[in-house]
Scaffold this active site. Structure first.
Site, PDB file in Angstrom:
ATOM      1  N   LYS A   1      62.986  60.493  30.883  1.00 45.93           N
ATOM      2  CA  LYS A   1      61.587  60.950  30.812  1.00 45.93           C
ATOM      3  C   LYS A   1      61.114  61.058  29.373  1.00 45.93           C
ATOM      4  CE  LYS A   1      60.631  62.586  35.344  1.00 45.93           C
ATOM      5  NZ  LYS A   1      59.943  63.487  36.257  1.00 45.93           N
TER       6      LYS A   1
ATOM      7  N   LYS B   1      63.662  52.816  40.559  1.00 46.82           N
ATOM      8  CA  LYS B   1      63.325  53.515  41.808  1.00 46.82           C
ATOM      9  C   LYS B   1      61.809  53.594  42.007  1.00 46.82           C
ATOM     10  CE  LYS B   1      62.858  58.431  40.976  1.00 46.82           C
ATOM     11  NZ  LYS B   1      62.865  59.722  41.563  1.00 46.82           N
TER      12      LYS B   1
ATOM     13  N   LYS C   1      56.148  57.976  42.472  1.00 41.68           N
ATOM     14  CA  LYS C   1      54.734  58.195  42.747  1.00 41.68           C
ATOM     15  C   LYS C   1      53.879  58.182  41.490  1.00 41.68           C
ATOM     16  CE  LYS C   1      55.927  62.832  44.188  1.00 41.68           C
ATOM     17  NZ  LYS C   1      56.748  63.317  43.073  1.00 41.68           N
TER      18      LYS C   1
HETATM   19  N1  AQP Z   1      62.511  56.139  45.381  1.00 36.95           N
HETATM   20  C1  AQP Z   1      63.082  57.149  45.991  1.00 36.95           C
HETATM   21  N2  AQP Z   1      63.993  56.942  46.963  1.00 36.95           N
HETATM   22  C2  AQP Z   1      64.577  57.983  47.603  1.00 36.95           C
HETATM   23  N3  AQP Z   1      64.307  59.269  47.343  1.00 36.95           N
HETATM   24  C3  AQP Z   1      63.386  59.529  46.379  1.00 36.95           C
HETATM   25  N4  AQP Z   1      62.899  60.676  45.885  1.00 36.95           N
HETATM   26  C4  AQP Z   1      61.996  60.389  44.926  1.00 36.95           C
HETATM   27  N5  AQP Z   1      61.878  59.064  44.780  1.00 36.95           N
HETATM   28  C5  AQP Z   1      62.733  58.499  45.667  1.00 36.95           C
HETATM   29  C6  AQP Z   1      63.300  62.009  46.329  1.00 36.95           C
HETATM   30  O1  AQP Z   1      62.110  62.718  46.654  1.00 36.95           O
HETATM   31  C7  AQP Z   1      62.317  64.091  46.395  1.00 36.95           C
HETATM   32  C8  AQP Z   1      61.136  64.659  45.671  1.00 36.95           C
HETATM   33  O2  AQP Z   1      61.037  64.071  44.407  1.00 36.95           O
HETATM   34  P1  AQP Z   1      60.143  64.716  43.294  1.00 36.95           P
HETATM   35  O3  AQP Z   1      58.733  64.581  43.640  1.00 36.95           O
HETATM   36  O4  AQP Z   1      60.578  66.109  43.049  1.00 36.95           O
HETATM   37  O5  AQP Z   1      60.465  63.967  41.968  1.00 36.95           O
HETATM   38  P2  AQP Z   1      61.014  62.580  41.655  1.00 36.95           P
HETATM   39  O6  AQP Z   1      62.397  62.390  42.168  1.00 36.95           O
HETATM   40  O7  AQP Z   1      60.833  62.394  40.185  1.00 36.95           O
HETATM   41  O8  AQP Z   1      60.029  61.653  42.491  1.00 36.95           O
HETATM   42  P3  AQP Z   1      59.063  60.581  41.957  1.00 36.95           P
HETATM   43  O9  AQP Z   1      58.303  60.028  43.115  1.00 36.95           O
HETATM   44  O10 AQP Z   1      59.784  59.584  41.110  1.00 36.95           O
HETATM   45  O11 AQP Z   1      58.088  61.456  41.079  1.00 36.95           O
HETATM   46  P4  AQP Z   1      57.608  61.243  39.596  1.00 36.95           P
HETATM   47  O12 AQP Z   1      57.009  59.875  39.581  1.00 36.95           O
HETATM   48  O13 AQP Z   1      56.612  62.323  39.356  1.00 36.95           O
HETATM   49  O14 AQP Z   1      58.806  61.374  38.692  1.00 36.95           O
HETATM   50  C9  AQP Z   1      63.637  64.224  45.628  1.00 36.95           C
HETATM   51  O15 AQP Z   1      64.648  64.692  46.512  1.00 36.95           O
HETATM   52  C10 AQP Z   1      63.919  62.818  45.201  1.00 36.95           C
HETATM   53  O16 AQP Z   1      65.310  62.573  45.085  1.00 36.95           O
END
Ligand code: AQP
Length: 336
Positions: free
Chosen positions: A116, A198, A201
């Site tokens: 990050k 991965k 969002k």
């Molecule tokens: N691509 C993914 N595949 C499987 N699981 C995923 N998770 C996120 N992306 C994937 C799981 O979703 C849960 C919530 O995630 P989060 O919102 O707390 O943060 P994150 O993992 O950082 O998700 P994003 O979508 O990638 O958010 P941003 O873009 O804001 O960083 C977690 O259990 C995560 O493992």
């Protein structure tokens, strides 16, 4: 015979954007399923979201929308607890004590911090660095037995265990050591445009993800554009065919078919047919959630009531842990 005490689960999601198919398959879909077996606490991690600069009005709106979406997926707020992290101040109180029991070197090794920081070089803030301590507090404050996490979060869970173990060693048995719970299916869904990354969002490329709220046309369009390869065969091979393998994992989640069955189903057919089939099963799976989401979001008062009740119930559990920890570390507590 006394009923065996159910294990407790804590999991969270950040209101950093509309949840994607990755969040759905990797996390929230399983959250709904886990409710029949565990006592669940599900948290909208708005404090964690602040580690990346947010637009205040959007963050507020997304927090409520995310609550409505979780209810639409089937989170049951009567028998389980759904709450917003900042509504339970005890998380921050515990995080400070835990930060004082966490080493700089331990936090420096976290790969998410490195990732990050590289992604937002203009805002490498202290919160980003201490994020795993707040996450440890989120988990330990409820003495959660299990934490469902994507593969990307296993390092943070490990540091939560290290912190808990150290604290228990110095101050006596206080925290339950949490175990990770990585769901078998769809552990990691990859970006549609760069399938070695991965799906996220907050990705700036809207073609890289399918949102849980995307309509059928958008879903079909995005899958049609998904990056594959020139080999033309639907075959599972993460290493050499990451795009096709990712689409197969999504198709397998929604149809229950194995990779061999999917390979047989699409043998001799082009990627066009395959992509359309993946889009159709995805749209079919999301349609009922989307209908329910629209209905729930229209009743703002209901959503807010659920969150108020969730915060009160979470705070009761959390405050108990903080009092205990404050006492153990020697902070003077006055009679109330
Ligand atoms: N691509 C993914 N595949 C499987 N699981 C995923 N998770 C996120 N992306 C994937 C799981 O979703 C849960 C919530 O995630 P989060 O919102 O707390 O943060 P994150 O993992 O950082 O998700 P994003 O979508 O990638 O958010 P941003 O873009 O804001 O960083 C977690 O259990 C995560 O493992």
């Amino acid at each position: 015979m006394a009923e065996e005490k159910r294990k407790r689960i804590l999991s969270g999601i950040q209101p950093t954007g509309t949840p994607t198919l990755g969040n759905y398959i990797g996390a929230v879909r399983n959250w709904a399923l886990l409710q029949s077996e565990y006592d669940c606490l599900y948290m909208i991690a708005d404090l964690h979201a602040l580690t990346v600069r947010q637009v205040p009005a959007e963050l507020r709106r997304r927090t409520r929308e995310l609550a409505a979406l979780l209810l639409a997926v089937g989170i049951d707020p009567k028998n389980h607890v759904l709450f917003v992290q900042s509504h339970v101040p005890a998380h921050c109180e515990l995080a400070w004590v835990l930060a004082c029991n966490t080493q700089f070197g331990e936090l420096s090794r976290m790969t998410q911090f490195k990732d990050k920081s590289a992604k937002h070089p203009d805002n490498v803030n202290g919160g980003l660095f201490t994020y795993p301590v707040l996450m440890a507090a989120d988990i330990l404050i409820y003495n959660a037995d299990l934490v469902p996490v994507g593969q990307d979060q296993t390092q943070h869970l490990e540091i939560a265990r290290v912190i808990a173990n150290r604290f228990n060693g110095v101050y006596g048995e206080t925290f339950t050591l949490p175990e990770g719970y990585v769901p078998a299916a769809g552990a990691k869904i990859m970006s549609l445009s760069e399938p070695t990354k991965k799906m996220s969002k907050s990705d700036t490329n809207a073609n890289s993800f399918v949102l849980m709220t995307d309509d059928r046309d958008a879903i079909v369009r995005k899958f049609k554009r998904a990056v594959t390869d020139s080999d033309g065969q639907v075959r599972f091979d993460r290493e050499n065919k990451p795009g096709v393998s990712n689409l197969m994992a999504i198709y397998s989640t929604f149809t229950g078919r194995t990779m061999e069955e999917i390979e047989a189903e699409f043998a001799g057919k082009g990627y066009g047919d395959f992509k359309l089939a993946v889009a159709e099963v995805t749209a079919d799976a999301l349609a009922p959630v989307q209908a329910e989401y629209g209905r729930i979001l229209a009743d703002k008062a209901y959503v807010d009531e659920v969150l108020k009740d969730g915060a009160a119930r979470a705070a009761r559990l959390a405050n108990r842990t903080v009092s205990k920890v404050y006492r153990k570390v020697g902070l003077l507590q006055l009679d109330r």
